[in-house]
Design a protein around this motif. Structure first.
Motif, PDB file in Angstrom:
ATOM      1  N   ALA A 120     -16.585  63.784  83.636  1.00 60.31           N
ATOM      2  CA  ALA A 120     -16.067  64.090  84.970  1.00 60.31           C
ATOM      3  C   ALA A 120     -16.826  63.247  85.990  1.00 60.31           C
ATOM      4  O   ALA A 120     -18.048  63.085  85.902  1.00 60.31           O
ATOM      5  N   PHE A 121     -16.087  62.716  86.972  1.00 70.73           N
ATOM      6  CA  PHE A 121     -16.660  61.832  87.982  1.00 70.73           C
ATOM      7  C   PHE A 121     -16.268  62.296  89.379  1.00 70.73           C
ATOM      8  O   PHE A 121     -15.212  62.910  89.571  1.00 70.73           O
ATOM      9  N   PHE A 122     -17.110  61.936  90.368  1.00 72.13           N
ATOM     10  CA  PHE A 122     -16.729  61.980  91.774  1.00 72.13           C
ATOM     11  C   PHE A 122     -16.520  60.543  92.248  1.00 72.13           C
ATOM     12  O   PHE A 122     -17.400  59.689  92.079  1.00 72.13           O
ATOM     13  N   LYS A 123     -15.363  60.292  92.865  1.00 71.87           N
ATOM     14  CA  LYS A 123     -15.104  58.991  93.466  1.00 71.87           C
ATOM     15  C   LYS A 123     -15.753  58.936  94.847  1.00 71.87           C
ATOM     16  O   LYS A 123     -15.764  59.917  95.585  1.00 71.87           O
ATOM     17  N   THR A 124     -16.284  57.760  95.196  1.00 71.49           N
ATOM     18  CA  THR A 124     -17.002  57.619  96.458  1.00 71.49           C
ATOM     19  C   THR A 124     -16.433  56.489  97.301  1.00 71.49           C
ATOM     20  O   THR A 124     -15.730  55.598  96.808  1.00 71.49           O
ATOM     21  N   HIS A 125     -16.765  56.543  98.573  1.00 70.32           N
ATOM     22  CA  HIS A 125     -16.452  55.475  99.534  1.00 70.32           C
ATOM     23  C   HIS A 125     -17.757  55.170 100.250  1.00 70.32           C
ATOM     24  O   HIS A 125     -18.272  56.014 100.986  1.00 70.32           O
ATOM     25  N   TYR A 126     -18.301  53.974 100.033  1.00 67.60           N
ATOM     26  CA  TYR A 126     -19.636  53.713 100.582  1.00 67.60           C
ATOM     27  C   TYR A 126     -19.606  53.675 102.103  1.00 67.60           C
ATOM     28  O   TYR A 126     -18.623  53.300 102.734  1.00 67.60           O
ATOM     29  N   LYS A 184     -19.978  36.485  91.471  1.00 70.88           N
ATOM     30  CA  LYS A 184     -20.954  36.456  92.536  1.00 70.88           C
ATOM     31  C   LYS A 184     -21.568  37.843  92.702  1.00 70.88           C
ATOM     32  O   LYS A 184     -20.955  38.865  92.391  1.00 70.88           O
ATOM     33  N   LEU A 185     -22.779  37.868  93.224  1.00 71.92           N
ATOM     34  CA  LEU A 185     -23.520  39.121  93.350  1.00 71.92           C
ATOM     35  C   LEU A 185     -22.713  40.187  94.092  1.00 71.92           C
ATOM     36  O   LEU A 185     -22.703  41.355  93.704  1.00 71.92           O
ATOM     37  N   ALA A 186     -22.012  39.803  95.146  1.00 70.73           N
ATOM     38  CA  ALA A 186     -21.261  40.762  95.948  1.00 70.73           C
ATOM     39  C   ALA A 186     -20.042  41.308  95.229  1.00 70.73           C
ATOM     40  O   ALA A 186     -19.482  42.331  95.638  1.00 70.73           O
ATOM     41  N   LYS A 187     -19.606  40.650  94.160  1.00 69.90           N
ATOM     42  CA  LYS A 187     -18.382  41.042  93.463  1.00 69.90           C
ATOM     43  C   LYS A 187     -18.644  41.680  92.104  1.00 69.90           C
ATOM     44  O   LYS A 187     -17.729  42.250  91.505  1.00 69.90           O
ATOM     45  N   ALA A 188     -19.861  41.598  91.608  1.00 73.12           N
ATOM     46  CA  ALA A 188     -20.144  42.073  90.257  1.00 73.12           C
ATOM     47  C   ALA A 188     -19.926  43.578  90.116  1.00 73.12           C
ATOM     48  O   ALA A 188     -19.533  44.068  89.054  1.00 73.12           O
ATOM     49  N   ILE A 189     -20.222  44.324  91.180  1.00 72.39           N
ATOM     50  CA  ILE A 189     -19.955  45.762  91.229  1.00 72.39           C
ATOM     51  C   ILE A 189     -18.979  45.992  92.373  1.00 72.39           C
ATOM     52  O   ILE A 189     -19.256  45.619  93.517  1.00 72.39           O
ATOM     53  N   SER A 190     -17.848  46.599  92.099  1.00 72.45           N
ATOM     54  CA  SER A 190     -16.855  46.848  93.149  1.00 72.45           C
ATOM     55  C   SER A 190     -17.072  48.206  93.791  1.00 72.45           C
ATOM     56  O   SER A 190     -17.659  49.115  93.182  1.00 72.45           O
ATOM     57  N   GLY A 191     -16.573  48.359  94.998  1.00 69.97           N
ATOM     58  CA  GLY A 191     -16.667  49.645  95.672  1.00 69.97           C
ATOM     59  C   GLY A 191     -15.957  50.749  94.912  1.00 69.97           C
ATOM     60  O   GLY A 191     -16.426  51.891  94.864  1.00 69.97           O
ATOM     61  N   GLU A 192     -14.847  50.425  94.281  1.00 72.14           N
ATOM     62  CA  GLU A 192     -14.085  51.437  93.546  1.00 72.14           C
ATOM     63  C   GLU A 192     -14.755  51.866  92.249  1.00 72.14           C
ATOM     64  O   GLU A 192     -14.372  52.865  91.653  1.00 72.14           O
ATOM     65  N   SER A 193     -15.769  51.112  91.813  1.00 74.43           N
ATOM     66  CA  SER A 193     -16.465  51.494  90.577  1.00 74.43           C
ATOM     67  C   SER A 193     -17.704  52.346  90.841  1.00 74.43           C
ATOM     68  O   SER A 193     -18.382  52.759  89.888  1.00 74.43           O
ATOM     69  N   LEU A 194     -18.015  52.623  92.105  1.00 72.37           N
ATOM     70  CA  LEU A 194     -19.194  53.432  92.425  1.00 72.37           C
ATOM     71  C   LEU A 194     -18.852  54.920  92.325  1.00 72.37           C
ATOM     72  O   LEU A 194     -18.837  55.654  93.314  1.00 72.37           O
ATOM     73  N   ASN A 195     -18.570  55.346  91.097  1.00 66.78           N
ATOM     74  CA  ASN A 195     -18.173  56.717  90.824  1.00 66.78           C
ATOM     75  C   ASN A 195     -19.245  57.388  89.969  1.00 66.78           C
ATOM     76  O   ASN A 195     -19.673  56.842  88.958  1.00 66.78           O
ATOM     77  N   ALA A 196     -19.692  58.555  90.402  1.00 67.88           N
ATOM     78  CA  ALA A 196     -20.849  59.196  89.792  1.00 67.88           C
ATOM     79  C   ALA A 196     -20.447  60.249  88.764  1.00 67.88           C
ATOM     80  O   ALA A 196     -19.521  61.038  88.992  1.00 67.88           O
ATOM     81  N   ILE A 197     -21.158  60.251  87.650  1.00 67.61           N
ATOM     82  CA  ILE A 197     -20.961  61.286  86.626  1.00 67.61           C
ATOM     83  C   ILE A 197     -21.461  62.623  87.148  1.00 67.61           C
ATOM     84  O   ILE A 197     -22.596  62.749  87.616  1.00 67.61           O
ATOM     85  N   VAL A 198     -20.574  63.643  87.065  1.00 67.12           N
ATOM     86  CA  VAL A 198     -20.950  64.978  87.545  1.00 67.12           C
ATOM     87  C   VAL A 198     -20.794  66.040  86.465  1.00 67.12           C
ATOM     88  O   VAL A 198     -21.095  67.218  86.700  1.00 67.12           O
ATOM     89  N   GLY A 199     -20.336  65.669  85.281  1.00 67.57           N
ATOM     90  CA  GLY A 199     -20.197  66.643  84.208  1.00 67.57           C
ATOM     91  C   GLY A 199     -19.754  65.988  82.915  1.00 67.57           C
ATOM     92  O   GLY A 199     -19.169  64.898  82.924  1.00 67.57           O
ATOM     93  N   ALA A 200     -20.038  66.672  81.792  1.00 67.49           N
ATOM     94  CA  ALA A 200     -19.664  66.121  80.488  1.00 67.49           C
ATOM     95  C   ALA A 200     -19.303  67.193  79.470  1.00 67.49           C
ATOM     96  O   ALA A 200     -18.968  66.869  78.331  1.00 67.49           O
ATOM     97  N   MET A 201     -19.327  68.468  79.852  1.00 65.17           N
ATOM     98  CA  MET A 201     -19.105  69.551  78.900  1.00 65.17           C
ATOM     99  C   MET A 201     -17.820  70.295  79.252  1.00 65.17           C
ATOM    100  O   MET A 201     -17.731  70.902  80.324  1.00 65.17           O
TER     101      MET A 201
END
Length: 455
Positions: A120-126, A184-201
């Protein structure tokens, strides 16, 4: 008479008693910072400190008099701390110190929760200017408020207590990152991929999204939150953990949110210690990292309304009060980093341990989007600092054509108030963990105190 500008190392200049004061002051700051990771936290902590010192709530139209100690909280994210002086406010104006207490972070999207791959993930907007690659694989805390149907407000803070779980954004393993490494450094991680794990069970039900369902159940059991309530929330991920001393000598502090609470705290403590002659106002502002717009940002009319209301209560013309007021826009500056020396101009850079830095202007390239303080205002502050033996320096952000940055100074200057930037030098600004010097922090306190006590 001194004819040459000599930048001094505060630790080298300080005697033993002064060094002790520097380190003692830093402990109070670290406690404030840990409890102030968001603007709501900063305002709540400031309110507590104010009330411990006898400050009372203020509302527009209240009658005030010399000696009153007041605070006004604007929507829980912007606080004005006020000490009414004995001097004529029409003639002397108000000594204003303004710093922002919002910092770059990862806000939750309105519909953040999803399940994929058994997680389970939470999607974020930086929020604010970040380097996205710095946020994966560090421990994160979740902080903020959720407003339930009917208006009940629920506070959430998970990840800062050592017994709490933390949250985590994944990154790609080196064995499979050949394509990522070519970006490029600015593109290697996208804003849409900054999603945090909040559960696994999973919760054991037949639902195909059992992990998501289990997270929702946990949230409902503990906070009364349903999935739709995320749409009426202000929740964000911030780096977990307490501020930490850096180096064998403990001269530096690593923490989240130095920018700009490292200036907010000294302006508050300076107001507490001010001599009570001039009227003094310390402002903790919101939304600086995104342009200072909104009802809690420095472009809001609230500052004008407060000055007008205080002035009328004291029998003064608000226009005259603003004209005779002076402000320090208390905002951090970039500390010279020898590992990246090519972007700095050494003669006009700010250095760690050399005190608070007076910055005549910020902005970009041809001084765009900035307040360029007058020589008279810079001279006024210089006299205050030197008359009180404050170790300070002057500086710019970096080389002219490299980039730039702004502060709230221009919005205050737009009100007809003489304004000058001054702040603490920061290494790794806008990173999840920034570094400042304890000596520079204490210098900022002494500088703010010298400013408010100059008559």
């Amino acid at each position: 008479m001194q004819y040459e500008y000599i930048r001094k190392n505060y630790f080298k200049e300080a005697e033993e008693a002064e060094r002790k004061a520097i380190f003692d002051y830093a402990e109070g700051y670290k406690n404030f910072l840990f409890n102030s990771k968001t603007e709501r936290g900063a305002c709540a902590t400031a309110k507590k400190l104010c009330e411990e010192r006898g400050y009372k709530p203020y509302m527009f139209g209240d009658k005030v008099k010399a000696g009153d100690k007041l605070y006004f909280i604007n929507r829980d994210k912007n606080i004005f701390i006020i000490k009414i002086g004995t001097n004529d406010i029409s003639e002397c104006g108000i000594k204003i110190m303004a710093a922002h207490v919002d910092s770059p972070r990862l806000d939750l999207k309105p519909n953040p929760l999803y399940e994929d791959g058994g997680l389970a993930f939470f999607k974020t907007h930086y929020y604010g200017g970040i380097k996205k690659y710095q946020w994966p694989t560090i421990a994160l805390a979740l902080e903020g408020v959720v407003v339930l149907r009917g208006g009940e407000r629920v506070a959430v803070n998970v990840g800062d207590d050592e017994n709490d779980p933390v949250f985590y954004i994944t990154d790609l393993l080196p064995h499979l990152s050949q394509e990522q490494n070519e970006l490029k450094l600015a593109k290697a991680i996208s804003g849409e991929s900054l999603n945090a794990i909040v559960g696994a069970m999973p919760d054991g039900c037949e639902d195909k999204e059992g992990v998501k369902a289990a997270v929702l159940k946990l949230l409902h059991d503990k906070y009364g939150i349903s999935e739709i309530d995320f749409q009426t929330s202000e929740l964000c991920f911030v780096p977990a953990g307490k501020p930490r001393d850096v180096g064998f000598d403990r001269a530096l502090i690593s923490a989240y949110g130095h920018d700009d609470k490292v200036c907010a705290y000294p302006e508050m403590t300076a107001l507490f210690e001010s001599d009570g002659k001039d009227t003094v106002m310390a402002i903790f502002a919101d939304k600086e990292e995104t342009g200072s717009q909104g009802v809690t940002g420095m472009q809001s009319r609230v500052i004008v309304d407060i000055i007008d209301s205080l002035s009328r209560s004291l029998g003064a013309d608000p226009i005259l009060v603003r004209y005779n007021s002076k402000c320090i826009s208390a905002d951090v500056c970039a500390a010279f980093d020898p590992e990246y020396a090519s972007v700095y101009e050494k003669r006009n850079s700010s250095y760690i341990n050399c005190g608070a830095s007076v910055t005549k202007y910020h902005g970009a390239r041809g001084k765009s989007s900035t307040n360029d303080a007058s020589a008279e205002m810079v001279g006024y502050v210089r006299d205050a600092l030197e008359d009180n033996g404050v170790i300070y320096q002057t500086g710019e952000l970096g080389k002219i054509d490299i980039g730039g940055g702004g502060t709230v100074a221009m919005y205050i200057a737009d009100l007809g108030i003489d304004t000058l930037d001054m702040g603490v030098p920061v290494l790794s600004m806008h990173a999840p963990y920034e570094i400042i010097s304890k000596a520079d922090l204490y210098s900022m306190h002494k500088a703010m105190l010298a400013f408010v006590n100059k008559h």
